[in-house]
Design a protein around this motif. Structure first.
Motif, mmCIF file in Angstrom:
data_model
loop_
_atom_site.group_PDB
_atom_site.id
_atom_site.type_symbol
_atom_site.label_atom_id
_atom_site.label_comp_id
_atom_site.label_asym_id
_atom_site.label_seq_id
_atom_site.Cartn_x
_atom_site.Cartn_y
_atom_site.Cartn_z
ATOM 1 N N LEU A 181 0.986 -1.148 0.066
ATOM 2 C CA LEU A 181 -0.061 0.003 0.026
ATOM 3 C C LEU A 181 0.818 1.314 -0.038
ATOM 4 O O LEU A 181 0.536 2.277 -0.883
ATOM 5 C CB LEU A 181 -0.877 -0.171 1.389
ATOM 6 C CG LEU A 181 -1.983 -0.921 1.099
ATOM 7 C CD1 LEU A 181 -2.781 -1.117 2.477
ATOM 8 C CD2 LEU A 181 -3.167 -0.575 0.201
ATOM 9 N N LEU A 182 1.885 1.247 0.862
ATOM 10 C CA LEU A 182 2.830 2.469 0.758
ATOM 11 C C LEU A 182 3.625 3.013 -0.359
ATOM 12 O O LEU A 182 3.813 3.933 -0.577
ATOM 13 C CB LEU A 182 3.782 2.483 2.078
ATOM 14 C CG LEU A 182 3.000 2.477 3.612
ATOM 15 C CD1 LEU A 182 3.936 2.138 4.601
ATOM 16 C CD2 LEU A 182 2.260 3.813 3.677
ATOM 17 N N LEU A 183 4.006 1.657 -1.027
ATOM 18 C CA LEU A 183 4.736 1.532 -2.352
ATOM 19 C C LEU A 183 3.662 1.953 -3.503
ATOM 20 O O LEU A 183 4.106 2.053 -4.637
ATOM 21 C CB LEU A 183 5.556 0.288 -2.528
ATOM 22 C CG LEU A 183 6.642 0.271 -1.459
ATOM 23 C CD1 LEU A 183 7.305 -0.963 -1.900
ATOM 24 C CD2 LEU A 183 7.601 1.391 -1.676
ATOM 25 N N ASN A 184 2.448 2.012 -3.151
ATOM 26 C CA ASN A 184 1.491 2.480 -4.360
ATOM 27 C C ASN A 184 1.367 1.209 -5.293
ATOM 28 O O ASN A 184 1.227 1.296 -6.546
ATOM 29 C CB ASN A 184 1.490 3.557 -4.757
ATOM 30 C CG ASN A 184 0.406 4.342 -5.364
ATOM 31 O OD1 ASN A 184 -0.702 3.698 -4.938
ATOM 32 N ND2 ASN A 184 0.390 5.104 -6.356
ATOM 33 N N GLU A 185 1.671 0.041 -4.871
ATOM 34 C CA GLU A 185 1.676 -1.285 -5.674
ATOM 35 C C GLU A 185 0.209 -1.893 -5.912
ATOM 36 O O GLU A 185 0.210 -2.644 -6.802
ATOM 37 C CB GLU A 185 2.541 -2.314 -5.251
ATOM 38 C CG GLU A 185 4.270 -1.796 -5.145
ATOM 39 C CD GLU A 185 4.573 -1.965 -6.739
ATOM 40 O OE1 GLU A 185 4.320 -2.594 -7.420
ATOM 41 O OE2 GLU A 185 5.568 -1.034 -6.899
ATOM 42 N N LEU A 186 -0.644 -1.588 -4.899
ATOM 43 C CA LEU A 186 -2.133 -1.931 -4.988
ATOM 44 C C LEU A 186 -2.762 -1.078 -5.568
ATOM 45 O O LEU A 186 -3.410 -0.047 -4.766
ATOM 46 C CB LEU A 186 -2.542 -2.652 -3.729
ATOM 47 C CG LEU A 186 -1.676 -3.817 -3.033
ATOM 48 C CD1 LEU A 186 -2.405 -3.934 -1.701
ATOM 49 C CD2 LEU A 186 -1.758 -4.831 -4.062
#
Length: 186
Positions: A73-78
């Motif tokens: 979530l923090l890496l904006n992968e989802l």
């Protein structure tokens, strides 16, 4: 660096302080509940040998699940529901396998310890270990995933909050599930 009118350090400090307070409160509640059941659990040979391992099992496995989800979530992968479904499709079976395997090993070690040290054969301890872990998984998996997503959507850092939360949640749910399964097995 300012975030929402507060510095990042102040924001992190507040998040971590709240999660630790929640963890301490939940630990006291779980411990109090466990103390009230000591007389009942004393009847099952090996159960107190099993407790520390089972409580750590849930905190570690679900903490890892929360950390993996929080990092994505923090890496904006989802980016959408498809990515989340893909994550869940691979991680939920892995979590269930780990819970089953580790609880089986913990039950066998507890059984062997009681058998070789005290010469008491209690196969029910293995069954209690596995069934209580699987029962608690049905509650902990959705709560861990749902809370991690909720924390992220509220603009909080899941890495600051979820570790203590998952550990405390695991303690409370594990004690309740062990109580239920032990009551059915005895």
């Amino acid at each position: 660096m300012k975030i929402l009118g507060k510095t990042k350090i102040e924001k992190d400090f507040l998040e971590i302080s709240f999660s630790q307070l929640l963890s301490i409160t939940g630990g006291v509640i779980a411990g109090t509940f466990l103390v009230s059941l000591i007389d009942n659990f004393g009847l099952i040979s090996g159960l107190f040998i099993l407790f520390p391992g089972l409580l750590e099992l849930h905190g570690n496995i679900y903490g890892s699940l929360s950390a993996r989800l929080g990092n994505l979530l923090l890496l904006n992968e989802l980016k959408d529901k498809k990515d989340l479904k893909h994550f869940l499709k691979h991680n939920i079976p892995a979590v269930l396998f780990l819970v089953f395997f580790v609880s089986l090993v913990l039950g066998l070690v507890s059984y062997a310890f009681v058998y070789f040290i005290f010469d008491i054969s209690n196969q029910a301890i293995v069954l209690i270990s596995v069934l209580s872990s699987l029962l608690s998984s049905f509650f902990e998996i959705p709560l861990t995933i749902g809370t991690t997503l909720w924390v992220y959507r509220k603009g909080l850092d899941p890495e600051d909050i979820m570790g203590p939360y998952v550990t405390t949640l695991g303690d409370i749910i594990s004690i309740i599930s062990i109580t239920i399964i032990a009551g059915l097995v005895i």
